[in-house]
Design a protein around this motif. Structure first.
Motif, mmCIF file in Angstrom:
data_model
loop_
_atom_site.group_PDB
_atom_site.id
_atom_site.type_symbol
_atom_site.label_atom_id
_atom_site.label_comp_id
_atom_site.label_asym_id
_atom_site.label_seq_id
_atom_site.Cartn_x
_atom_site.Cartn_y
_atom_site.Cartn_z
ATOM 1 N N SER B 524 0.836 -1.200 0.000
ATOM 2 C CA SER B 524 0.000 0.000 0.000
ATOM 3 C C SER B 524 0.871 1.251 0.000
ATOM 4 C CB SER B 524 -0.976 -0.017 1.175
ATOM 5 O OG SER B 524 -0.438 0.633 2.280
ATOM 6 N N LEU B 525 2.041 1.157 0.637
ATOM 7 C CA LEU B 525 2.950 2.301 0.586
ATOM 8 C C LEU B 525 3.423 2.536 -0.840
ATOM 9 C CD1 LEU B 525 4.731 4.454 1.983
ATOM 10 C CD2 LEU B 525 6.505 2.737 2.089
ATOM 11 N N MET B 526 3.808 1.447 -1.492
ATOM 12 C CA MET B 526 4.352 1.606 -2.833
ATOM 13 C C MET B 526 3.308 2.152 -3.791
ATOM 14 S SD MET B 526 7.232 1.049 -2.063
ATOM 15 C CE MET B 526 7.976 1.517 -3.608
ATOM 16 N N GLU B 527 2.054 1.796 -3.504
ATOM 17 C CA GLU B 527 0.979 2.346 -4.328
ATOM 18 C C GLU B 527 1.001 3.872 -4.243
ATOM 19 O OE1 GLU B 527 -0.615 0.162 -6.201
ATOM 20 O OE2 GLU B 527 -1.285 2.020 -7.163
ATOM 21 N N VAL B 528 1.132 4.353 -3.011
ATOM 22 C CA VAL B 528 1.153 5.802 -2.815
ATOM 23 C C VAL B 528 2.392 6.403 -3.460
ATOM 24 C CG1 VAL B 528 1.057 7.615 -1.106
ATOM 25 C CG2 VAL B 528 -0.002 5.433 -0.639
ATOM 26 N N VAL B 529 3.510 5.687 -3.315
ATOM 27 C CA VAL B 529 4.753 6.208 -3.897
ATOM 28 C C VAL B 529 4.595 6.341 -5.402
ATOM 29 C CG1 VAL B 529 7.188 5.743 -4.268
ATOM 30 C CG2 VAL B 529 6.182 5.246 -2.072
ATOM 31 N N ARG B 530 4.008 5.329 -6.004
ATOM 32 C CA ARG B 530 3.867 5.360 -7.454
ATOM 33 C C ARG B 530 3.024 6.538 -7.909
ATOM 34 N NH1 ARG B 530 2.540 -0.151 -7.111
ATOM 35 N NH2 ARG B 530 4.537 -1.183 -6.866
ATOM 36 N N THR B 531 1.984 6.823 -7.141
ATOM 37 C CA THR B 531 1.147 7.950 -7.572
ATOM 38 C C THR B 531 1.923 9.254 -7.492
ATOM 39 O OG1 THR B 531 0.314 8.177 -5.348
ATOM 40 C CG2 THR B 531 -1.004 6.877 -6.868
ATOM 41 N N THR B 532 2.949 9.275 -6.678
ATOM 42 C CA THR B 532 3.717 10.510 -6.539
ATOM 43 C C THR B 532 4.479 10.842 -7.804
ATOM 44 O OG1 THR B 532 3.982 9.810 -4.270
ATOM 45 C CG2 THR B 532 5.248 11.707 -4.946
ATOM 46 N N VAL B 533 4.603 9.877 -8.681
ATOM 47 C CA VAL B 533 5.272 10.154 -9.954
ATOM 48 C C VAL B 533 4.548 11.268 -10.693
ATOM 49 C CG1 VAL B 533 5.856 9.141 -12.170
ATOM 50 C CG2 VAL B 533 6.172 7.845 -10.128
ATOM 51 N N ALA B 534 3.325 11.481 -10.333
ATOM 52 C CA ALA B 534 2.573 12.545 -10.985
ATOM 53 C C ALA B 534 3.005 13.929 -10.537
ATOM 54 C CB ALA B 534 1.085 12.358 -10.714
ATOM 55 N N CYS B 535 3.890 13.986 -9.574
ATOM 56 C CA CYS B 535 4.324 15.301 -9.075
ATOM 57 C C CYS B 535 4.905 16.123 -10.213
ATOM 58 C CB CYS B 535 5.354 15.131 -7.965
ATOM 59 S SG CYS B 535 5.967 16.686 -7.329
ATOM 60 N N GLU B 536 4.685 17.422 -10.084
ATOM 61 C CA GLU B 536 5.154 18.323 -11.125
ATOM 62 C C GLU B 536 6.679 18.419 -11.139
ATOM 63 O OE1 GLU B 536 3.867 22.767 -12.233
ATOM 64 O OE2 GLU B 536 2.661 21.762 -10.730
ATOM 65 N N CYS B 537 7.248 18.268 -9.975
ATOM 66 C CA CYS B 537 8.677 18.547 -9.840
ATOM 67 C C CYS B 537 9.491 17.336 -10.273
ATOM 68 C CB CYS B 537 9.008 18.900 -8.403
ATOM 69 S SG CYS B 537 10.761 19.031 -8.100
ATOM 70 N N VAL B 538 10.388 17.588 -11.170
ATOM 71 C CA VAL B 538 11.144 16.493 -11.753
ATOM 72 C C VAL B 538 12.095 15.871 -10.727
ATOM 73 C CG1 VAL B 538 13.036 17.859 -12.674
ATOM 74 C CG2 VAL B 538 12.311 15.838 -13.877
ATOM 75 N N TYR B 539 12.535 16.673 -9.784
ATOM 76 C CA TYR B 539 13.450 16.141 -8.777
ATOM 77 C C TYR B 539 12.731 15.173 -7.844
ATOM 78 C CZ TYR B 539 16.837 19.508 -10.376
ATOM 79 O OH TYR B 539 17.720 20.211 -11.147
ATOM 80 N N VAL B 540 11.501 15.526 -7.518
ATOM 81 C CA VAL B 540 10.719 14.610 -6.699
ATOM 82 C C VAL B 540 10.503 13.309 -7.452
ATOM 83 C CG1 VAL B 540 8.472 14.246 -5.647
ATOM 84 C CG2 VAL B 540 9.584 16.459 -5.437
ATOM 85 N N ARG B 541 10.201 13.439 -8.735
ATOM 86 C CA ARG B 541 9.968 12.227 -9.514
ATOM 87 C C ARG B 541 11.218 11.368 -9.581
ATOM 88 N NH1 ARG B 541 7.755 14.113 -15.024
ATOM 89 N NH2 ARG B 541 8.325 16.200 -14.382
ATOM 90 N N ALA B 542 12.353 12.037 -9.734
ATOM 91 C CA ALA B 542 13.603 11.270 -9.785
ATOM 92 C C ALA B 542 13.780 10.502 -8.484
ATOM 93 C CB ALA B 542 14.774 12.202 -10.011
ATOM 94 N N MET B 543 13.494 11.165 -7.395
ATOM 95 C CA MET B 543 13.675 10.497 -6.108
ATOM 96 C C MET B 543 12.688 9.339 -5.986
ATOM 97 S SD MET B 543 15.610 10.340 -3.677
ATOM 98 C CE MET B 543 16.664 11.724 -3.372
ATOM 99 N N VAL B 544 11.482 9.548 -6.477
ATOM 100 C CA VAL B 544 10.488 8.480 -6.428
ATOM 101 C C VAL B 544 10.966 7.284 -7.248
ATOM 102 C CG1 VAL B 544 8.189 7.839 -7.212
ATOM 103 C CG2 VAL B 544 8.524 9.939 -5.933
ATOM 104 N N ILE B 545 11.516 7.576 -8.413
ATOM 105 C CA ILE B 545 11.983 6.469 -9.251
ATOM 106 C C ILE B 545 13.117 5.729 -8.573
ATOM 107 C CG2 ILE B 545 13.217 5.975 -11.392
ATOM 108 C CD1 ILE B 545 11.371 7.809 -12.787
#
Lengths: 147, 1172
Positions: B524-545
């Motif tokens: 369930s955590l990873m589900e939330v993490v994956r949705t964070t890929v939608a963040c506008e900020c590319v740095y956040v997305r990089a960290m999520v990846i």
């Protein structure tokens, strides 16, 4: 360690910069990097909305306040969240000195005092004073806690 | 520089917000600096002052006076350059302000001067980012004499600025500015907290007085400790209400608190001396101070001390209960670290009560309202304290997180607040953490998202470590509450035990796969993490990846991750640096769990196809290599596939935006990335050729079952079938290469042909024959030659054949021809001998051996083979060759080592090396890297800021330096932009971009090659000649440096056979040469050259020769550095450099050292020459 605190105006001209432990030859890179970061991302950002970036093991938190954008760069214990604290203190001090979100003119009018505030907030790469009132007293060279 | 818009910094200097307050002297100085001659103004002021004041002051004035004139001289020319006099209102220049300060300092006792300073001079001076030391005497004078607090505050500010800009070591004075009383400045700054707080003005005096003597940090310590001594033990404050209590306190205790704050904050900046017990003592006193900043510093010092001596700290610290209510976030962060250090300390093994107490505090910090504190606590639990990564720590961190229970101690009940009460029930840590992280991922604040993703990444690291160590009893399907219940149960038995947190080892399986299993929580955590890929900020997305990559386990399907990454990479907003960071994460992930090699290669493939222009090709190829080596034997096939599947993908459709997120589509929208993709494909082809044999473990010299000759009689179709059943990996690699050789671009076809030759030489039958046939067809052109008219239009040089590869192929085919011919001859000979029942004579054996050697030499031209094992005459020749007593030939190669090395390449030996890509990876793994980011060249112009640096040109970057920066950033921004010859020669010569298990070869062979080079002269030497007679790694001047990486056999003595070219420059016997061009020295260590001058070349460093001249030049220098290209070697007068086109790099390598010496010596007639 807070590596850098940088203020820039809308056009990307640097108003104030403070580096701690950054070699002189890298400062130019940081300046351009940060200004570019702001130019790319700060369009349409709300006042005091925090934005984040990182480069290798260095974190960057930046925001816009009125006509001025503020960048804070840190590493180690100053990660993105600690930098958020730092930038929060800085923005509230600037607002306090200027009375509102500053225009560039207002910012420059209060330039000296802002420098002093910054001096009290970030000292030698570490966050020092965080309370508004305390900073206000300290820049007038009053003791931090009143009798 | 200065904008005319009216709201610039310059304007601030120019404009006077309150012009009415100007005193006459100020206005004259400010408005018309030229007319108000300082020489006339100063003496009067000086005369008056000096007469009145004490002798000390006179001394200061003297310094000031000197400084003033010197500074004036130094400043004026600069100002003239930097201040375009275009405005009507003249800006107040730095020098004018400086002069004003000098003047006003002399009259600082006057009110008007003070006002001047505070309202005009100081704020304006602040605009100049830094001030120069020549102001220091005046500032010090103000410091001593001025009473006004605001003035003093500014004085401290400027003193600090001077110090921070120049470092406390003082500075080398530019322009003869005397550096006054430097130590006094340093001390004022070091105890700046003290001076600023102005609670002990005496200290400043004392300091300045003492500082004139030789002083050191010891004195600073003494002073600070002295203050703390005076503070003493503060009276017991009212519990739990910090700050509030201070308001009502008496004056004395407030003064104490202030002193304590100032002293501690000064102490925090001083280097920590763990041997000094005073540090610990005062820091611990500081923790109970009522000043929040003092508490923070106290905790900071204590937690730092605890890393060195946890026992002493733990003993000195008492109970820490009410510390939890500190309202300073950073203080609580320090607390978390402190607790973590102490609770993990080995030296406290006997005091488990202390450890568990601190552990409990740490776990309680998980409930902290501030994300910063909570995340810090999570990281501490996970075993991430600092940058050093210890797998065991990490693994036990994961164990802790999944097993342990937070149970609030009873002591907290009396101060329980509302938020605590609901958490009374013992909580499994994992549940707490997951809940907290999930809620953080719903935050709107990007820093919080970024930090949360980072925490998840660290969690993944710890989890990977736990798996790597094979912690068998971690069963993620386990119901977590079982631990809680079990611990409750135990607790009732031994409730008197102070330990509030304990481990349970009971595991109950067969839990339902509900939300409350660890796996369920993670999912369930990873589900939330994956949705964070939608963040506008590319740095956040990089960290999520990155977090996703780390949380990816080898067994799970990674389709989701793959599609996330593919769609992310299609976003052009990603900066290259960030992508490379993710790529490096793959390296780190691989290191943590080598099982994931194939998965990681698949991910890397996405990088290669989606963002070829942005990723660091070297790092990517290193990943290919390490993953291939690290893959389990069964996985090697898949690993090879994963790399080379690129070759099968359809070429990018220009401008097509469809299918953007599809994994199986190459995207290279702009020419630059198309070019980079091309290079990567070339590299992949090369990689395939070099490593297919390794991946398929098919070697001619190891073939366990030599195919019967019957196999060779088969026709082509059956042969292919036989081959693929024999070794599917190799067969599919062959197929791929063949396809590339047919329909790739020109460059790819060349490399494919080379790769095929390599495989032909290394593989046994039937592969060799298959390739031979193929190459033959290719060289003849087959049917294509009939249509060659049609193909003429594409601008290629068709060469001698329809495919355009004829020129290239003929030597390759020739080698194979010779091998087959010799094999036939050998078989014939053997039959003759058998029929005649004759023994082999020595002469015959010798002839055979010579053929063997000759073929070996020939073969070695094309690729590396182990010389002692490789039998170009076929397996049957082995016995005969062995009979012949081979002349003792130094062969630095132990073939067993080759295979041994190939078998365990994945070991750490691979990770400790020197190649740039290695460095990058290692640096990343070590968590280092605080250097400034590279910025595109268009941003490299200095920002139009009017900071002091820019204006006053003191530390302004010189133009030449900037160009260098440009070149550098250009160079490293993408692999294909490095066209510069110098850089290739100095650093990229090693060709380490080519991940080949065979890229090492004993350099003793260089000589062999040189002798046999004559065999096909027509094909060599031309620009871009595709045949690499000398693979770049071996002609590298700095071969030594890469040796350990490229050649794992180096330890076996092969280094002693440095190629002659290397010896030329590295062995110390100087070479003579003459300067080809004029060269002007650009630095102290460089040497100017005039064309034609005779020089003696001593050695080479990084693309520079250290040369000596016969007689000193105009500048009187005899020796120094010159670029390698400037002098010519005596023996290589004809600098007909052969240019080696190395696939994957766009760098053309000037191989000056294989220039045609034979033309000098043999006059062009005799092609053979003795190696140098």
């Amino acid at each position: 360690m807070i590596l850098a605190v940088l203020f820039a105006n809308v056009e990307g001209n640097i108003l104030i910069e403070r580096f701690h432990g950054v070699p002189a030859e890298e400062r130019l890179h940081w300046r351009s990097f940060l200004v570019k970061l702001g130019a790319d991302n700060l369009k349409g950002a709300k006042n005091e909305e925090l934005l984040v970036a990182c480069h290798k093991s260095v974190y960057i938190v930046y925001t816009v306040l009125g006509d001025v954008s503020i960048y804070v760069v840190g590493k180690d214990e100053y990660d993105e969240l600690a930098l958020s604290e730092v930038i929060f203190v800085i923005t509230s001090a600037v607002k306090d000195v200027c009375g509102k979100a500053p225009t560039e003119r207002l910012f420059l009018d209060k330039y000296g005092r802002i420098c002093l505030c910054l001096d009290e907030i970030v000292w030698k790469g570490y966050l020092e004073n965080t309370e508004k009132d305390r900073i206000k007293r300290l820049i007038r060279l009053k003791p931090p806690t009143e009798f | 520089m200065a904008d005319s818009s009216g709201t610039t910094l310059m304007d601030l200097i120019t404009a006077d917000p309150t012009p009415t307050q100007k005193s006459s002297s100020a206005s004259s100085a400010v408005a018309s600096p030229a007319s108000a001659s300082p020489a006339s103004g100063l003496p009067t002021a000086l005369g008056k002052v000096v007469g009145e004041k004490k002798s000390k002051r006179a001394a200061l004035m003297q310094i000031q006076n000197d400084t003033f004139s010197a500074a004036k001289n130094a400043l004026n020319p600069v100002r003239a350059n930097l201040m375009p006099q275009k405005q009507k209102k003249k800006p107040v220049s730095y020098s004018q302000l400086a002069r004003r300060i000098h003047e006003l300092a002399a009259t600082s006792d006057q009110r008007s001067s003070q006002r001047q300073l505070v309202q005009h001079v100081f704020p304006k001076l602040a605009v100049y980012n830094s001030v120069d030391p020549s102001l220091a005497p005046s500032l010090l004078m103000l410091n001593q004499q001025c009473e006004d607090r605001t003035v003093l505050r500014y004085v401290y500010y400027y003193l600090a600025r001077i110090l921070s800009d120049n470092g406390s070591q003082g500075l080398t004075t530019g322009g003869g500015i005397p550096t006054p009383n430097w130590d006094a400045l340093a001390d004022i700054d070091a105890v700046g907290g003290v001076t600023r707080a102005d609670v002990v003005p005496r200290i400043v005096e004392q300091l300045t007085a003492e500082a004139t003597n030789a002083d050191s940090e010891c004195e600073l310590y003494e002073i600070v400790f002295g203050i703390l001594e005076k503070v003493g033990t503060p009276p017991k404050r009212k519990k739990g209400i910090l700050g509030v209590g201070a308001k009502g306190g008496d004056k004395e205790s407030i003064i104490r608190t202030n002193l304590q704050f100032a002293a501690l904050s000064a102490l925090r900046r001083l280097p920590i001396d763990p041997g000094n017990p005073a540090f610990l003592h005062y820091a611990i006193l500081g923790i109970s101070s009522s000043d929040p900043v003092a508490v923070r510093h106290g905790l900071g010092i204590v937690s730092e001390l605890a890393t060195r001596d946890p026992y002493a700290v733990a003993m000195a610290l008492g109970a820490l209960l009410d510390v939890l209510h500190l309202h300073d976030v950073l203080a609580r962060v320090s607390l978390a670290r402190l607790c973590c250090t102490i609770s993990r300390a080995r030296s406290l093994d006997e005091r488990s009560d202390i450890r568990s107490q601190f552990n409990s505090v740490l776990y309680q910090l998980l409930l902290d309202p501030s994300e910063k504190v909570c995340f810090e606590a999570i990281l501490c639990v996970l075993g991430k304290y600092d940058n050093s990564e210890r797998t065991e720590e990490r693994a036990s961190g994961w164990y802790r997180l999944t097993r342990e229970i937070l149970k609030l101690p009873d002591a907290s009940s009396k101060e329980s607040s509302k938020d605590k009460s609901k958490n009374k029930r013992p909580q499994p840590l994992i549940k707490l953490v997951m809940r907290r992280l999930e809620s953080s991922f719903r935050s709107f604040s990007r820093p919080v998202l970024h930090a949360a993703a980072r925490v998840v990444q660290e969690m993944g690291k710890s989890r990977a470590a736990a798996f790597a160590l094979g912690m068998q009893d971690i069963d993620e399907g386990t119901h977590i509450n079982t631990f809680a219940e079990a611990s409750d149960l135990n607790d009732s038995d031994e409730s008197t035990h102070p330990e509030s947190v304990r481990r349970t080892s009971s595991i109950s399986n067969n839990a339902s796969a509900g939300r409350d299993t660890i796996a369920g929580l993670l999912a369930s955590l990873m589900e939330v993490v994956r949705t964070t890929v939608a963040c506008e900020c590319v740095y956040v997305r990089a960290m999520v990846i990155k977090a996703l990559i780390w949380m990816q386990s080898p067994v799970d399907s990674f389709d989701e991750l793959e599609s996330i990454i593919a769609s992310e990479l299609s976003d052009p907003a990603w900066p290259a640096a960030l992508l490379n960071d993710v790529l490096l994460t793959l390296h780190a992930r691989f290191k943590a769990s080598p099982d994931m090699a194939v998965t990681l290669l698949e991910i890397a493939r996405i990088f290669a196809t989606k963002v070829p222009g942005k990723v660091d090709a070297d790092v990517l190829q290193l990943l290919w290599k390490t993953c291939l080596v690290g893959a389990v034997p069964d996985g090697k096939h898949k690993a090879l596939e994963a790399v080379t599947i690129v070759l099968d993908l359809p070429p990018p459709q220009p401008g097509s935006m469809l299918g953007f997120t599809s994994v199986d589509r190459v995207s290279a929208s702009d020419p630059k990335s198309a070019l980079a993709l091309q290079k990567l494909v070339q590299a992949a082809v090369w990689f395939l050729g070099e490593n297919a044999n390794y991946a398929a473990s098919e070697y001619a010299w190891e073939s366990s079952t030599p195919p019967g000759t019957a196999l060779m009689m088969l026709d082509a179709d059956k042969m292919v079938a036989a081959a693929s059943s024999r070794n599917p990996t190799l067969a599919s690699a062959l197929t791929r290469l063949q396809r590339c050789a047919f329909n790739g671009s020109w460059e790819i076809r060349i490399i494919a042909a080379q790769a095929l030759t390599t495989m032909a030489i290394r593989s046994g039958e039937p592969f060799r024959l298959q390739i031979y046939e193929f190459l033959h067809t290719l060289a003849q052109g087959g049917l294509q030659s009939q249509f060659s008219d049609i193909h003429l239009s594409n601008g290629e040089d068709q060469g001698a054949s329809g495919t355009g590869l004829g020129v290239l192929l003929s030597p390759m085919i020739k080698v194979l021809d010779e091998m087959y011919k010799a094999q036939d001859d050998l078989i014939k000979e053997i039959r003759n001998h058998d029929n005649a029942k004759k023994e082999w004579t020595d002469d015959e054996l010798k002839k055979l051996y010579e053929t063997h050697e000759r073929l070996l030499d020939l073969v070695s031209l094309f690729c590396y083979v182990p010389r002692t094992k490789y039998l170009p005459l076929g397996p049957i020749s082995g016995k005969l060759i062995d009979i012949y007593p081979a002349p003792a030939e130094p062969d630095g190669l132990d073939d067993d080592l080759v295979n041994a090395w190939a078998a365990n390449l994945g070991d750490d030996g691979l990770w400790g090396n020197n190649a740039p890509a290695m460095n990058r990876v290692n640096e990343f793994l070590a968590g280092a890297g605080t250097d400034a980011p590279e910025v595109d060249e268009e941003n490299m112009i200095s920002r139009p800021s009017v900071s002091y640096d820019d204006m006053w040109a003191k530390t302004l970057l010189e133009p030449s330096e900037m160009e260098e920066d440009d070149a550098r950033s250009l160079g490293s921004s993408s692999p294909d932009s490095t066209g510069s010859v110098e850089t290739s020669i100095s650093s990229h010569f090693g060709g380490m971009g080519y991940p080949s298990l065979f890229s090492s070869r004993p350099s003793s062979q260089t000589t062999d090659k040189a002798t046999s080079r004559g065999s096909g002269p027509s094909t060599y030497g031309g620009y871009g000649s595709p045949i690499r007679e000398e693979p770049p790694p071996y002609s590298s001047p700095d071969r030594q440096r890469y040796e350990s990486f490229e050649n794992p056999l180096a330890g076996n003595g092969s280094q002693s056979f440095g190629s002659p070219d290397d010896e030329r420059v590295s062995s110390g016997n100087p070479q003579f040469g003459s300067a080809l061009y004029d060269f002007t020295a650009g630095g102290d260590d460089e040497l100017s050259l005039t064309a034609g001058e005779e020089v003696e070349i001593e050695y080479e460093v990084d693309g520079w020769f250290y040369v000596k001249k016969k007689r000193p030049g105009r500048d009187g220098k005899m020796a120094g550095l010159v670029p390698v290209l400037y002098p010519s070697m005596k023996r290589f007068t004809n600098h007909h450099a052969s240019v080696v086109c190395h696939p994957g790099f766009s760098r053309l390598k000037m191989v000056a050292n294989i220039s045609v010496a034979e033309e000098v010596e043999g006059g062009g007639g005799g092609r053979r020459y003795a190696p140098p």
